[in-house]
Design an enzyme around this catalytic site. Structure first.
Site, PDB file in Angstrom:
ATOM      1  N   ASP A  71      29.293 -25.908  -0.983  1.00 20.96           N
ATOM      2  CA  ASP A  71      28.118 -26.666  -0.609  1.00 20.96           C
ATOM      3  C   ASP A  71      27.243 -25.598  -0.490  1.00 20.96           C
ATOM      4  OD1 ASP A  71      28.391 -29.600  -1.142  1.00 20.96           O
ATOM      5  OD2 ASP A  71      27.007 -29.222   0.647  1.00 20.96           O
TER       6      ASP A  71
ATOM      7  N   LYS B 209      28.765 -22.880 -10.458  1.00 21.01           N
ATOM      8  CA  LYS B 209      29.644 -22.677  -8.864  1.00 21.01           C
ATOM      9  C   LYS B 209      30.769 -22.078  -9.202  1.00 21.01           C
ATOM     10  CE  LYS B 209      26.938 -25.951  -5.621  1.00 21.01           C
ATOM     11  NZ  LYS B 209      27.488 -26.939  -4.840  1.00 21.01           N
TER      12      LYS B 209
END
Length: 202
Positions: free
Chosen positions: A75, A19
């Site tokens: 998220d 990420k």
């Protein structure tokens, strides 16, 4: 009117290298000095919300308040229609190992075992991006990409559940696609496009 993010240092509130890398690449044209929460030794806050935006906000605010810098949190998760949207916000939990660490091959096998009895192969990735400031202000953006789940997984690129997802209209899994091709259509890229329009170019 969304608050603009000015140039300078920005904390990416993640301990996930995949990420961090994808978000850093998206931010590269804007001259940000990007620092990962993991590199700063920040603890991982408990994610207690039942939505991607809620959990991203927890992480972004925690990092911003701990460092005194703006922070961007992601998220994201993988959802399967036949499983009622699971694993969804529990995407990472499905990969947790009893002794610590995560095994996404195990998680993908679990998804396939539970979903294979159903004809519906619809699946999607969601990504919430929340940008937060030390004063508690935050801006949130949600992106999704829809497609189908496959098993066995295909490809060595990407991370997480990427090898078992083929986007609508495509033939390659996210695990097989060149990074630039994935970035052009991914859930993270779609959420970032909303953030960019509101906070970087608005």
């Amino acid at each position: 009117m969304a608050r603009r993010l000015e140039g300078g240092r920005l904390v990416i509130a993640t301990h996930n290298e995949g990420k961090r890398r994808e978000v850093a690449e998206l931010l590269q044209p804007y001259g940000m000095e990007v620092i990962a929460a993991g590199a700063l030794g920040l603890p991982v806050p408990e994610e207690t919300e039942e939505s991607f935006l809620g959990n991203a906000r927890i992480k972004a605010l925690a990092a911003a308040r701990a460092t005194g810098l703006p922070a961007l949190a992601d998220d994201s998760g993988f959802s399967v229609a036949a499983l009622g949207g699971d694993p969804g916000v529990r995407t990472a939990d499905w990969a947790e190992l009893p002794g610590g660490g995560r095994d996404y091959a195990m998680a993908m096998a679990k998804v396939a075992a539970l979903a294979q009895a159903f004809a519906d192969r619809h699946a999607w990735f969601s990504c919430a991006l929340v940008l937060a400031w030390p004063d508690g202000h935050s801006e949130g953006f949600l992106g999704e990409v829809h497609g189908s789940w496959i098993h066995p997984p295909r490809g060595e690129r990407g991370f997480g559940y990427d090898p078992m997802f083929v986007p609508e209209g495509g033939t390659e899994s996210f695990g097989e696609m060149e990074p630039a091709a994935k970035h052009a259509i991914s859930h993270r890229a779609r959420a970032f496009a909303l953030l960019r329009a509101a906070c970087l170019e608005g």
